[in-house]
Structure formats: C-alpha cells, structure tokens
Design a protein around this motif. Structure first.
Motif, mmCIF file in Angstrom:
data_model
loop_
_atom_site.group_PDB
_atom_site.id
_atom_site.type_symbol
_atom_site.label_atom_id
_atom_site.label_comp_id
_atom_site.label_asym_id
_atom_site.label_seq_id
_atom_site.Cartn_x
_atom_site.Cartn_y
_atom_site.Cartn_z
ATOM 1 N N UNK A 79 -4.582 1.324 -0.896
ATOM 2 C CA UNK A 79 -3.826 1.122 0.540
ATOM 3 C C UNK A 79 -2.182 0.834 1.206
ATOM 4 N N UNK A 80 -1.854 -0.363 -0.313
ATOM 5 C CA UNK A 80 -0.526 -1.417 -0.196
ATOM 6 C C UNK A 80 0.243 -0.631 -1.149
ATOM 7 N N UNK A 81 0.903 0.075 -0.416
ATOM 8 C CA UNK A 81 1.435 0.655 -1.130
ATOM 9 C C UNK A 81 2.906 -0.484 -2.594
ATOM 10 N N UNK A 82 3.064 0.244 -3.520
ATOM 11 C CA UNK A 82 4.272 -0.363 -4.001
ATOM 12 C C UNK A 82 5.322 -0.632 -3.439
ATOM 13 N N UNK A 83 5.982 0.143 -2.310
ATOM 14 C CA UNK A 83 7.065 -0.520 -0.828
ATOM 15 C C UNK A 83 6.711 -1.374 -1.064
ATOM 16 N N UNK A 84 5.526 -1.768 -0.023
ATOM 17 C CA UNK A 84 5.138 -2.674 0.407
ATOM 18 C C UNK A 84 5.471 -3.517 -0.630
ATOM 19 N N UNK A 85 5.099 -3.771 -1.807
ATOM 20 C CA UNK A 85 4.559 -4.518 -2.259
ATOM 21 C C UNK A 85 6.487 -5.499 -3.194
ATOM 22 N N UNK A 86 6.611 -4.507 -3.137
ATOM 23 C CA UNK A 86 8.072 -4.834 -3.189
ATOM 24 C C UNK A 86 9.353 -5.655 -2.393
ATOM 25 N N UNK A 87 8.572 -4.845 -1.294
ATOM 26 C CA UNK A 87 9.308 -5.568 -0.327
ATOM 27 C C UNK A 87 9.219 -6.924 -0.072
ATOM 28 N N UNK A 88 7.968 -7.062 0.227
ATOM 29 C CA UNK A 88 6.718 -8.618 0.447
ATOM 30 C C UNK A 88 8.460 -9.456 -0.792
ATOM 31 N N UNK A 89 8.630 -8.771 -1.874
ATOM 32 C CA UNK A 89 8.815 -10.039 -3.055
ATOM 33 C C UNK A 89 10.136 -10.303 -2.806
ATOM 34 N N UNK A 90 11.416 -9.311 -2.742
ATOM 35 C CA UNK A 90 12.885 -9.856 -1.860
ATOM 36 C C UNK A 90 12.486 -10.263 -0.761
ATOM 37 N N UNK A 91 11.211 -10.332 0.170
ATOM 38 C CA UNK A 91 11.525 -11.173 1.178
ATOM 39 C C UNK A 91 11.327 -12.494 1.356
ATOM 40 N N UNK A 92 10.124 -12.550 0.627
ATOM 41 C CA UNK A 92 10.043 -13.902 -0.104
ATOM 42 C C UNK A 92 10.712 -14.675 -0.695
ATOM 43 N N UNK A 93 11.766 -13.803 -1.540
ATOM 44 C CA UNK A 93 12.437 -14.822 -2.844
ATOM 45 C C UNK A 93 13.586 -15.404 -1.767
ATOM 46 N N UNK A 94 14.032 -14.464 -0.681
ATOM 47 C CA UNK A 94 15.090 -14.314 0.468
ATOM 48 C C UNK A 94 14.237 -16.799 1.167
ATOM 49 N N UNK A 95 13.287 -16.195 1.475
ATOM 50 C CA UNK A 95 12.554 -17.466 2.082
ATOM 51 C C UNK A 95 12.768 -18.511 0.875
#
Length: 103
Positions: A79-95
């Motif tokens: 239920x955790x989609x690929x797009x959600x994982x990739x978005x978290x990776x991007x957001x957390x890189x910015x953080x």
C-alpha cells in the motif's frame, strides 16, 4: 603561472568540499528515509534506529539511489507506492541538505 595554479587549487578544494557535503547529505537522507520507513513498518526506538542504519548501509552497495529504493520497496507493504517512496527520498534529501547547511 602562480595565479593559474592558485585558481586550479581553489577549484579542486571546492570540488572536494562539495563532494563531502553531497556524501553527508545523502547519508543523512538515507537515515531519515530509513526512520520514515521504520515508522511505516511499526518499528520504534532501537529497532527503528537499526533499520535506518540498514538503509544507510544499503546505499553503499551500488552507485546511485536504486539500492536504497529497492530495499525500501522490498521491505514496505504494497500500500506504500513507488511514487510515495521516491517523493519521500526527494523531500528528505532537501531536508538533509538544509540541515547540513545550517550547521
């Protein structure tokens, strides 16, 4: 030639510094995304920290982000989609970059 040598040395130093910051930011991102995934998996405390360390270690296997993504995709529920994982990776890189810049 001295001015040229000085400029070359300055560029080399800047490159080395930028690469060090990049490495730190990616390692921090991996830890943060590992903690995010641990929460999704119901892990807390020492278990969450251990999982985050596993994610950081996974990034050392292959160049790029594919190894981290593959680990997260394999561990997280469907239920955790690929797009959600990739978005978290991007957001957390910015953080991570922001945290490193403010140190």
């Amino acid at each position: 030639m001295t001015t040229f040598d000085d400029r070359e040395s300055a560029f080399e130093n800047k490159f080395a510094h930028d690469e060090e910051l990049r490495f730190k930011a990616i390692a921090r991102r991996d830890r943060l995304v590992g903690l995010w995934a641990a929460e999704k998996l119901g892990k807390t405390g020492a278990d969450a920290d251990a999982y985050a360390r596993d994610v950081v270690s996974a990034d050392l296997k292959k160049p790029g982000d594919a190894d981290v993504f593959e680990k997260l995709r394999a561990d997280l529920p469907a239920d955790v989609g690929d797009a959600e994982i990739r978005q978290q990776m991007l957001d957390l890189l910015a953080r991570a970059v922001q945290e490193i810049e403010t140190q």
